[in-house]
Design a protein around this motif. Structure first.
Motif, PDB file in Angstrom:
ATOM      1  N   HIS A   1      94.234  57.787  83.925  1.00 19.78           N
ATOM      2  CA  HIS A   1      92.816  57.535  84.184  1.00 19.78           C
ATOM      3  C   HIS A   1      92.540  56.882  85.543  1.00 19.78           C
ATOM      4  CE1 HIS A   1      91.422  58.796  80.218  1.00 19.78           C
ATOM      5  NE2 HIS A   1      92.483  58.198  79.725  1.00 19.78           N
ATOM      6  N   CYS A   2      93.501  56.188  86.102  1.00 21.80           N
ATOM      7  CA  CYS A   2      93.318  55.650  87.472  1.00 21.80           C
ATOM      8  C   CYS A   2      94.670  55.728  88.186  1.00 21.80           C
ATOM      9  CB  CYS A   2      92.751  54.239  87.463  1.00 21.80           C
ATOM     10  SG  CYS A   2      93.230  53.168  86.103  1.00 21.80           S
ATOM     11  N   PRO A   3      95.074  56.952  88.527  1.00 26.86           N
ATOM     12  CA  PRO A   3      96.424  57.184  89.040  1.00 26.86           C
ATOM     13  C   PRO A   3      96.725  56.527  90.375  1.00 26.86           C
ATOM     14  CG  PRO A   3      95.074  59.171  89.253  1.00 26.86           C
ATOM     15  CD  PRO A   3      94.286  58.199  88.425  1.00 26.86           C
ATOM     16  N   GLU A   4      95.704  56.173  91.152  1.00 25.25           N
ATOM     17  CA  GLU A   4      95.952  55.606  92.471  1.00 25.25           C
ATOM     18  C   GLU A   4      96.309  54.124  92.413  1.00 25.25           C
ATOM     19  OE1 GLU A   4      92.557  56.335  94.890  1.00 25.25           O
ATOM     20  OE2 GLU A   4      93.156  58.384  95.371  1.00 25.25           O
ATOM     21  N   ILE A   5      95.827  53.415  91.399  1.00 22.72           N
ATOM     22  CA  ILE A   5      96.001  51.968  91.375  1.00 22.72           C
ATOM     23  C   ILE A   5      97.474  51.603  91.223  1.00 22.72           C
ATOM     24  CG2 ILE A   5      95.782  51.557  88.878  1.00 22.72           C
ATOM     25  CD1 ILE A   5      93.836  49.219  89.652  1.00 22.72           C
ATOM     26  N   LEU A   6      97.906  50.535  91.886  1.00 20.78           N
ATOM     27  CA  LEU A   6      99.268  50.044  91.761  1.00 20.78           C
ATOM     28  C   LEU A   6      99.363  49.222  90.479  1.00 20.78           C
ATOM     29  CD1 LEU A   6      98.707  50.368  94.960  1.00 20.78           C
ATOM     30  CD2 LEU A   6     100.769  48.995  95.187  1.00 20.78           C
ATOM     31  N   VAL A   7     100.376  49.493  89.688  1.00 15.76           N
ATOM     32  CA  VAL A   7     100.550  48.819  88.401  1.00 15.76           C
ATOM     33  C   VAL A   7     101.613  47.739  88.540  1.00 15.76           C
ATOM     34  CG1 VAL A   7     101.162  49.077  85.975  1.00 15.76           C
ATOM     35  CG2 VAL A   7      99.870  50.886  87.145  1.00 15.76           C
ATOM     36  N   GLN A   8     101.227  46.522  88.203  1.00 12.87           N
ATOM     37  CA  GLN A   8     102.129  45.373  88.255  1.00 12.87           C
ATOM     38  C   GLN A   8     102.266  44.798  86.842  1.00 12.87           C
ATOM     39  OE1 GLN A   8     101.319  40.955  89.489  1.00 12.87           O
ATOM     40  NE2 GLN A   8     101.491  42.141  91.373  1.00 12.87           N
ATOM     41  N   PHE A   9     103.475  44.852  86.282  1.00 13.98           N
ATOM     42  CA  PHE A   9     103.730  44.294  84.953  1.00 13.98           C
ATOM     43  C   PHE A   9     104.066  42.809  85.065  1.00 13.98           C
ATOM     44  CE2 PHE A   9     105.294  48.483  82.816  1.00 13.98           C
ATOM     45  CZ  PHE A   9     103.976  48.898  82.675  1.00 13.98           C
ATOM     46  N   SER A  10     103.664  42.064  84.059  1.00 13.40           N
ATOM     47  CA  SER A  10     104.026  40.650  83.980  1.00 13.40           C
ATOM     48  C   SER A  10     105.373  40.489  83.297  1.00 13.40           C
ATOM     49  CB  SER A  10     102.968  39.877  83.194  1.00 13.40           C
ATOM     50  OG  SER A  10     103.411  38.551  82.944  1.00 13.40           O
ATOM     51  N   THR A  11     106.228  39.637  83.876  1.00 19.08           N
ATOM     52  CA  THR A  11     107.458  39.239  83.199  1.00 19.08           C
ATOM     53  C   THR A  11     107.367  37.770  82.792  1.00 19.08           C
ATOM     54  OG1 THR A  11     108.634  38.591  85.233  1.00 19.08           O
ATOM     55  CG2 THR A  11     108.798  40.901  84.544  1.00 19.08           C
ATOM     56  N   GLY A  12     106.150  37.284  82.621  1.00 17.63           N
ATOM     57  CA  GLY A  12     105.916  35.874  82.322  1.00 17.63           C
ATOM     58  C   GLY A  12     106.475  35.434  80.985  1.00 17.63           C
ATOM     59  N   GLY A  13     106.637  34.130  80.852  1.00 18.15           N
ATOM     60  CA  GLY A  13     107.321  33.571  79.708  1.00 18.15           C
ATOM     61  C   GLY A  13     106.482  33.350  78.472  1.00 18.15           C
ATOM     62  N   ARG A  14     105.168  33.570  78.544  1.00 21.58           N
ATOM     63  CA  ARG A  14     104.357  33.401  77.343  1.00 21.58           C
ATOM     64  C   ARG A  14     104.506  34.579  76.386  1.00 21.58           C
ATOM     65  NH1 ARG A  14      99.853  31.018  80.725  1.00 21.58           N
ATOM     66  NH2 ARG A  14      99.666  28.825  80.110  1.00 21.58           N
ATOM     67  N   SER A  15     104.991  35.707  76.891  1.00 23.34           N
ATOM     68  CA  SER A  15     105.039  36.921  76.079  1.00 23.34           C
ATOM     69  C   SER A  15     106.400  37.188  75.455  1.00 23.34           C
ATOM     70  CB  SER A  15     104.634  38.128  76.935  1.00 23.34           C
ATOM     71  OG  SER A  15     103.347  37.947  77.480  1.00 23.34           O
ATOM     72  N   GLY A  16     107.402  36.448  75.854  1.00 22.35           N
ATOM     73  CA  GLY A  16     108.726  36.701  75.328  1.00 22.35           C
ATOM     74  C   GLY A  16     109.714  35.688  75.872  1.00 22.35           C
TER      75      GLY A  16
ATOM     76  N   SER B   1      92.912  47.229  93.876  1.00 24.12           N
ATOM     77  CA  SER B   1      93.952  48.220  94.160  1.00 24.12           C
ATOM     78  C   SER B   1      95.259  47.909  93.445  1.00 24.12           C
ATOM     79  CB  SER B   1      94.203  48.319  95.670  1.00 24.12           C
ATOM     80  OG  SER B   1      94.562  47.063  96.207  1.00 24.12           O
ATOM     81  N   ILE B   2      95.354  46.727  92.815  1.00 26.26           N
ATOM     82  CA  ILE B   2      96.503  46.370  91.982  1.00 26.26           C
ATOM     83  C   ILE B   2      95.974  45.873  90.640  1.00 26.26           C
ATOM     84  CG2 ILE B   2      98.511  44.862  91.681  1.00 26.26           C
ATOM     85  CD1 ILE B   2      98.670  44.549  94.693  1.00 26.26           C
ATOM     86  N   VAL B   3      96.607  46.291  89.556  1.00 25.42           N
ATOM     87  CA  VAL B   3      96.301  45.725  88.244  1.00 25.42           C
ATOM     88  C   VAL B   3      97.530  44.958  87.767  1.00 25.42           C
ATOM     89  CG1 VAL B   3      96.919  47.898  87.071  1.00 25.42           C
ATOM     90  CG2 VAL B   3      95.596  46.141  85.855  1.00 25.42           C
ATOM     91  N   HIS B   4      97.324  43.688  87.438  1.00 27.71           N
ATOM     92  CA  HIS B   4      98.371  42.843  86.859  1.00 27.71           C
ATOM     93  C   HIS B   4      98.209  42.918  85.349  1.00 27.71           C
ATOM     94  CE1 HIS B   4     101.098  39.436  86.347  1.00 27.71           C
ATOM     95  NE2 HIS B   4     100.208  38.927  85.491  1.00 27.71           N
ATOM     96  N   ALA B   5      99.235  43.419  84.653  1.00 24.67           N
ATOM     97  CA  ALA B   5      99.070  43.811  83.256  1.00 24.67           C
ATOM     98  C   ALA B   5     100.021  43.090  82.312  1.00 24.67           C
ATOM     99  CB  ALA B   5      99.276  45.323  83.121  1.00 24.67           C
ATOM    100  N   HIS B   6      99.457  42.596  81.226  1.00 28.90           N
ATOM    101  CA  HIS B   6     100.175  42.127  80.044  1.00 28.90           C
ATOM    102  C   HIS B   6      99.858  43.107  78.922  1.00 28.90           C
ATOM    103  CE1 HIS B   6     100.913  37.767  81.301  1.00 28.90           C
ATOM    104  NE2 HIS B   6     100.165  38.248  82.277  1.00 28.90           N
TER     105      HIS B   6
END
Length: 280
Positions: A74-89, A44-49
């Motif tokens: 395509h999956c409007p119900e799922i909760l979207v969680q963005f990463s603010t992690g340090g490997r990407s920037g 129900s949650i996607v953690h996204a990079h």
């Protein structure tokens, strides 16, 4: 229905490559397709990079915007969680995508060692990221790699830097950081109850071979879980995971074993205190 369990799927991360497992989704299109299948399996949650075309990590807000658009379609119900992690920037670019207003974002509130580097989260950057999340209505998920991170989350809640009671995820099994130790895990659960109340939701993530073990511990203890190819590319010791959906299904089986229903997106929003989407 008693104590539903939230399953978060971390679909790609910054490190795993197709050379590690061909199922790792790298392109925006692959990530959307993988998320849709994982959602159907119970996430129900996607953690996204996001990644650059060559597979290297990115914090480009434009790529996050494209991913968010695809997920909402395509999956409007799922909760979207963005990463603010340090490997990407670095610095403020780690939060440049928060203006897109995802449902959630990860927030590391302290520094710690990683296998080959220091994962730096200086206080000024932590405060800025927290303020950006608050300004854009984004629910933080506190990624705790150490006990001090749980205590810092409590301090930030008490002094108003975090508006809502923190949703904390224990990240266990990272080399040189928090070990996947049962007594440590139990202490963190007790600490959550002491600081935030016995009804405070929390989550656990196990890295590599520890993933299914942490899924088991968390579900049995009443918490929520994270799984997915970001943290672990194997279904078991001898078998590569064929998809993120397969790892989600494995976690869902544990929910069944412990008689906990898999949380729907609607239930997940209620558990985390998030607004329900407006139905047209």
């Amino acid at each position: 229905m008693s104590n539903p369990c939230i399953i978060c799927v971390a679909i790609t991360g910054s490190l795993p490559q197709k050379s590690d497992n061909p199922a790792v989704p790298v392109s925006i299109e692959e990530q959307v397709e993988s998320t849709q299948a994982a959602h159907e399996a119970g996430a129900s949650i996607v953690h996204a990079h996001v990644r650059n075309p060559d597979g290297t990590p990115s914090s480009d807000p434009e790529r996050f915007a494209r991913l968010l658009e695809g997920l909402r379609k395509h999956c409007p119900e799922i909760l979207v969680q963005f990463s603010t992690g340090g490997r990407s920037g670095a610095g403020h670019e780690r939060g440049g995508m928060l203006r897109l207003k995802p449902d959630m974002a990860s927030l590391s509130v302290g520094s710690n060692n990683f296998p080959t580097r220091v994962y730096e989260n200086p206080p000024q950057l932590v405060d800025w990221l927290a303020a950006e999340m608050d300004a854009h209505g984004v629910r933080p998920e506190i990624e705790a790699f150490d006990l001090s991170h749980i205590l810092m989350a409590h301090r930030m809640w008490q002094d108003g830097r975090l508006r809502d009671r923190p949703y904390v995820q224990f990240v266990m099994g990272v080399q040189n950081a928090m070990p996947a130790d049962r007594e440590v895990f139990d202490y963190y659960v007790r600490t959550m109850h002491r600081l935030f109340g016995t009804d405070a939701p929390w989550c656990a993530a196990g890295i590599g071979r520890h993933q299914i073990k942490l899924n088991d511990w968390a579900i049995r203890a009443g918490g929520h879980v994270r799984t997915g190819l970001e943290d672990n590319v194997r279904l078991d010791r001898h078998t590569l995971a064929p998809s993120n959906a397969a790892l989600v299904a494995k976690a869902a089986t544990l929910c069944q074993r412990y008689e906990r229903p898999v949380a729907t997106p609607y239930q997940t929003r209620a558990i985390l205190g998030l607004h329900q989407p407006v139905v047209a």
